[in-house]
Scaffold this motif. Structure first.
Motif, mmCIF file in Angstrom:
data_model
loop_
_atom_site.group_PDB
_atom_site.id
_atom_site.type_symbol
_atom_site.label_atom_id
_atom_site.label_comp_id
_atom_site.label_asym_id
_atom_site.label_seq_id
_atom_site.Cartn_x
_atom_site.Cartn_y
_atom_site.Cartn_z
ATOM 1 N N TYR A 176 0.857 -1.185 0.000
ATOM 2 C CA TYR A 176 0.000 0.000 0.000
ATOM 3 C C TYR A 176 0.893 1.236 0.000
ATOM 4 N N SER A 177 0.366 2.329 -0.517
ATOM 5 C CA SER A 177 1.125 3.577 -0.484
ATOM 6 C C SER A 177 0.185 4.761 -0.525
ATOM 7 N N ALA A 178 0.775 5.947 -0.349
ATOM 8 C CA ALA A 178 0.004 7.184 -0.470
ATOM 9 C C ALA A 178 -0.443 7.435 -1.902
ATOM 10 N N GLY A 179 0.050 6.653 -2.856
ATOM 11 C CA GLY A 179 -0.340 6.852 -4.251
ATOM 12 C C GLY A 179 -1.822 6.719 -4.491
ATOM 13 N N THR A 180 -2.510 5.861 -3.702
ATOM 14 C CA THR A 180 -3.947 5.671 -3.914
ATOM 15 C C THR A 180 -4.805 6.629 -3.092
ATOM 16 N N VAL A 181 -4.178 7.645 -2.502
ATOM 17 C CA VAL A 181 -4.937 8.790 -1.997
ATOM 18 C C VAL A 181 -4.462 10.053 -2.708
ATOM 19 N N ASP A 182 -3.857 9.860 -3.878
ATOM 20 C CA ASP A 182 -3.260 11.000 -4.565
ATOM 21 C C ASP A 182 -3.341 10.835 -6.070
ATOM 22 N N GLN A 183 -2.295 10.266 -6.693
ATOM 23 C CA GLN A 183 -2.143 10.363 -8.139
ATOM 24 C C GLN A 183 -2.324 9.070 -8.907
ATOM 25 N N MET A 184 -2.808 7.997 -8.279
ATOM 26 C CA MET A 184 -2.880 6.723 -8.999
ATOM 27 C C MET A 184 -3.682 6.804 -10.304
ATOM 28 N N PRO A 185 -4.755 7.605 -10.400
ATOM 29 C CA PRO A 185 -5.434 7.701 -11.699
ATOM 30 C C PRO A 185 -4.515 8.151 -12.831
ATOM 31 N N ARG A 186 -3.561 9.024 -12.500
ATOM 32 C CA ARG A 186 -2.625 9.470 -13.546
ATOM 33 C C ARG A 186 -1.763 8.319 -14.024
ATOM 34 N N HIS A 187 -1.327 7.480 -13.107
ATOM 35 C CA HIS A 187 -0.516 6.327 -13.484
ATOM 36 C C HIS A 187 -1.323 5.355 -14.338
ATOM 37 N N VAL A 188 -2.561 5.105 -13.927
ATOM 38 C CA VAL A 188 -3.359 4.104 -14.631
ATOM 39 C C VAL A 188 -3.718 4.578 -16.034
ATOM 40 N N SER A 189 -4.131 5.831 -16.177
ATOM 41 C CA SER A 189 -4.473 6.315 -17.515
ATOM 42 C C SER A 189 -3.240 6.307 -18.417
ATOM 43 N N SER A 190 -2.080 6.682 -17.877
ATOM 44 C CA SER A 190 -0.854 6.648 -18.683
ATOM 45 C C SER A 190 -0.460 5.225 -19.029
ATOM 46 N N GLY A 191 -0.685 4.304 -18.094
ATOM 47 C CA GLY A 191 -0.399 2.906 -18.393
ATOM 48 C C GLY A 191 -1.213 2.390 -19.549
ATOM 49 N N PHE A 192 -2.517 2.679 -19.547
ATOM 50 C CA PHE A 192 -3.362 2.222 -20.644
ATOM 51 C C PHE A 192 -3.033 2.932 -21.960
#
Length: 776
Positions: A145-161
């Motif tokens: 777990y990390s602070a990423g899923t209370v912050d910027q994870m949507p940016r990572h996921v959209s860029s991944g796709f």
């Protein structure tokens, strides 16, 4: 003293230059020190006018590194909880305690009874960035777990796709753009995020000075919005719908021109079909933005010589965070502004190799799910909002051991009351943290790292999202009081892997460095065929983390390749340039950056396309207005604050109360609230009381509380913060509300009821004041 010091002829004072580690802006600092590394004192900190990136800019936080270094509340030795109280122990005793507590639980319940949480400060620290994987491997758990899923994870996921790489998110080319559309961001206060740009405000003003324009979309009239050419008030959480309407207009009015990126695109016609229902008229009631404005903004983006669309935390921490992130890139692509100067571009940090053209492995989510509610992983992590239920719920796989590194989940993740109860119920908790705070008060063992001035610094993470390609290394200024962070992590990894509390951390250091060097000699790399031992022998006599960093930089695209390119980067070259090395403006990175299976930009990847249907259902269901006393809650930042970790510095928290509930005057009148009076805010998750700040700078039916506060917990040692505790906004956030594509928690647009707080019982109030005094 370091090679960056310059002795003064009239005293024993010296100047040092280093990068500020407190936010993403990476500003250069000039630090005046009296004395030497063993007993020196900071005399003054100011902006480094010769820094190649920040040119002297500094915010209020940067000058407080002195106070943070000297903070009497900072832990100097490990602490172990005995009979309910934390006491200081030696480092050997601390690791022996961890071994005694942790290993029996692992032996009885298995590695899946262990979890790790990594907080935001970990990415401000190259030692933790480099060594994090070693600790996770030693723990042997998938519960990450990390602070990423209370912050910027949507940016990572959209860029991944889109691009096949979750770290490949483009940033606005601020210094060359003619038009910037900014959603859910307030860089005048935050200094920027997921776009590393020292003096972000100055860069925005420079757009205007050269005849350009920047537009801010936000439910609050923030400091950034006040400086903008135009501010558009939007309903919290509706950014994805409005961005889809912009894309609709581009198609409908034949304004689409994908430019140079077009030859690498798949899925444009699919996007046309997906956004067809999102007409400006259809989204008006949900977004509060008129069709006329929506059409004008779309036309302005299409007509501008160069343009960038930048969305940040306000667009990420909502139910459609991933779609909003995706659509910022879609609009950029449809207007021909991706991978072009002045548009949205990619940094190429010096420690990474040159890009290879060709298909990659692609990006997927959901390779596994959480035990209790079946939440899918993203980027190897589970949603942190699901952590409490994984601790609470009995059965095989129940989390019994938690390791936290540089994080304060008791204040940063949703449903704080439930989170606190879960942390208190753990069998074993170990924290790597410099403070006895709201989270670490639950820990059985706390391992304090050195201060930021007692370690070296290089921005591995943030140079990957910078608006220029920069390299800047800062040696440590002072001798640390205890072991360096990589030694702490290495010893913790040895204990976790069963090699004992007295194992030699050099074993982990050799593994980490060996992994870096083996990657550098892989087929296709410039150092292919070189002997790892030979390269290892050429590294300098530095700390273990700095040796790994040196290997990364020397083998990267800008490196000296261990002597093969004498003009390339090396640690010696960086040390000889204390103000940093400017590697130049961003340059086009397509198609080499792409790592999708097709080797192309997949504009309408199936998970994104499928989620558009959910957005359309929401658009049909969203009410036109609100009921009496109801509103939606959004967060906010102040320039003096950085999440929960800057509130124990008096110079940053003194003055007017900042942890207030901002309310529009019309709402205040309707709800019976008075300025500086107390309001009770109630959500499905909980209730808090906060002082009211009546202001025209917030939309009606929207209220705002800053995040990161609530420093009134017993058992902590934060004397300054406890005197100005504020309230914890995450008591109000519901852990079950997430963006399904990314698992990111919903922290903005929370439905709440607001009313005057009932009068407080005098006797109870006096009792609370006495308890607070005893805690302090």
């Amino acid at each position: 003293m370091s090679t960056q010091a310059r002795k003064q002829s009239t005293s024993d004072r010296s100047l040092h230059y280093r990068t500020c580690p407190l936010c993403e802006a990476t500003c250069g600092l000039e630090v005046t020190v009296e004395g030497d590394a063993s007993d020196g004192k900071v005399v003054r900190i100011r902006g480094d006018r010769d820094d190649v990136f920040s040119h002297g800019f500094i915010c209020p936080k940067g000058s407080t590194l002195k106070q943070l270094h000297e903070d009497p509340d900072r832990l100097a030795l490990p602490m172990v909880k005995r009979d309910g109280r934390h006491v200081e122990v030696s480092w050997d005793e601390a690791f022996a305690e961890i071994e005694q507590l942790m290993l029996p639980v692992i032996e009885e319940h298995g590695r899946e009874s262990v979890a790790i949480y990594q907080g935001n400060p970990a990415v401000h620290n190259h030692a933790l960035t480099i060594y994090g994987r070693a600790l996770i491997s030693a723990l042997g758990t998938r519960n990450i777990y990390s602070a990423g899923t209370v912050d910027q994870m949507p940016r990572h996921v959209s860029s991944g796709f889109l691009y096949g790489d979750p770290l490949a998110f483009p940033v606005p080319d601020l210094d060359r753009t003619d038009y910037l559309l900014m959603l859910g961001a307030n860089p005048f206060e935050s200094n920027g995020s997921l776009a590393t740009a020292p003096d972000f405000p100055g860069r925005l003003q420079a757009i205007q000075k050269r005849g350009g324009r920047f537009v801010v979309v936000d439910p609050r009239r923030t400091k950034t919005a006040k400086a903008a050419d135009e501010h558009l008030t939007i309903r919290p959480g509706s950014d994805a719908a409005w961005l889809a309407a912009l894309a609709h207009v581009l198609f409908d009015e034949d304004l689409v021109d994908t430019g140079a990126a077009g030859e690498h695109l798949d899925g444009v016609d699919d996007v046309r079909r997906l956004v067809a229902p999102f007409t400006p008229e259809a989204v008006e009631h949900a977004t509060w933005i008129t069709p006329e404005i929506t059409r004008r903004i779309a036309r302005e983006l299409a007509a501008a010589p160069t343009a960038a669309v930048y969305g940040r935390i306000g667009t990420n921490t909502v139910p459609f965070g991933t779609l909003a992130s995706w659509l910022t890139d879609v609009v950029t692509i449809l207007t021909g502004n991706l991978d072009q100067p002045g548009g949205m571009m990619w940094a190429h940090p010096a420690h990474l190799p040159p890009h290879k053209v060709g298909p990659g492995r692609g990006f997927v989510t959901g390779r596994r799910t959480t035990r209790v509610s079946g939440r899918p992983e993203t980027k190897g992590e589970f949603p942190v909002a699901a952590l409490p239920e994984e601790i609470e719920t009995p059965g095989p796989g129940k989390i019994r051991v938690l390791v936290t590194v540089a994080g304060n989940p008791a204040r940063s993740i949703p449903d704080s009351d439930r989170t606190e109860a879960a942390l208190a119920s753990l069998d074993v908790m170990v924290s790597v943290d410099p403070y006895l705070n709201e989270t670490t008060r639950h820990a059985d063992v706390i391992l304090p790292p050195p201060s930021a001035l007692a370690r070296s610094h290089y921005d591995l993470a943030f140079y990957g999202q910078a608006v220029r390609n920069i390299a800047n290394y800062s040696p440590q200024l002072f001798d640390p009081q205890g072991p360096c962070e990589e030694d702490i992590i290495a010893r913790l990894a040895l204990v976790a892997s069963g090699q004992g509390a007295h194992g030699d951390p050099q074993l982990i250091h050799d593994l980490v460095l060996g992994s870096v060097l083996r990657a550098a000699v892989k087929p296709g790399r410039e150092l292919e065929g070189h002997d790892v031992a030979e390269l290892r022998a050429q590294l300098g006599n530095r700390s273990p983390a700095d040796r790994a960093l040196e290997a990364m930089l020397r083998s990267g695209w800008a490196g000296d390749h261990f002597g093969a390119r004498p003009e390339g980067l090396s640690m010696e070259l960086l040390e000889a340039h204390p103000h940093g090395i400017d590697l130049g403006a961003l340059t086009p990175q397509l198609p080499g950056l792409l790592r999708t299976v097709s080797g192309r930009i997949e504009l309408a990847a199936a998970p994104l396309a499928d989620d558009v249907e959910r957005l359309q259902r929401w658009l049909d269901e969203v009410p036109d207005g609100t009921t009496a006393n109801s509103a939606v809650l959004v967060g906010r930042r102040h320039v003096q604050s950085n999440n929960s970790w800057m509130h124990n510095v008096n110079v940053l928290v003194k003055g007017r109360e900042r942890c207030t509930l901002q309310v529009h005057p019309a709402d205040a009148a309707a709800w019976g609230l008075t300025d500086r009076g107390q309001a009770r805010i109630t959500s499905a998750a909980g209730s808090v009381e906060a002082p009211v700040e009546i202001t025209n700078d917030i939309a009606q039916s929207v209220v705002s509380l800053p995040h990161g506060w609530g420093h009134d917990a017993p058992g902590t040692r934060l004397n300054v913060a406890a005197r100005r505790p504020g309230v914890n906004s995450n008591v109000l956030t519901d852990g079950s509300m997430m963006d399904p594509l990314s698992g990111n928690a919903v922290l903005n647009g929370i439905p709440v009821e607001v009313a005057p707080a009932p009068p407080r019982d005098t006797e109870a109030s006096n009792t609370e004041s006495q308890q607070e005094s005893e805690t302090v």
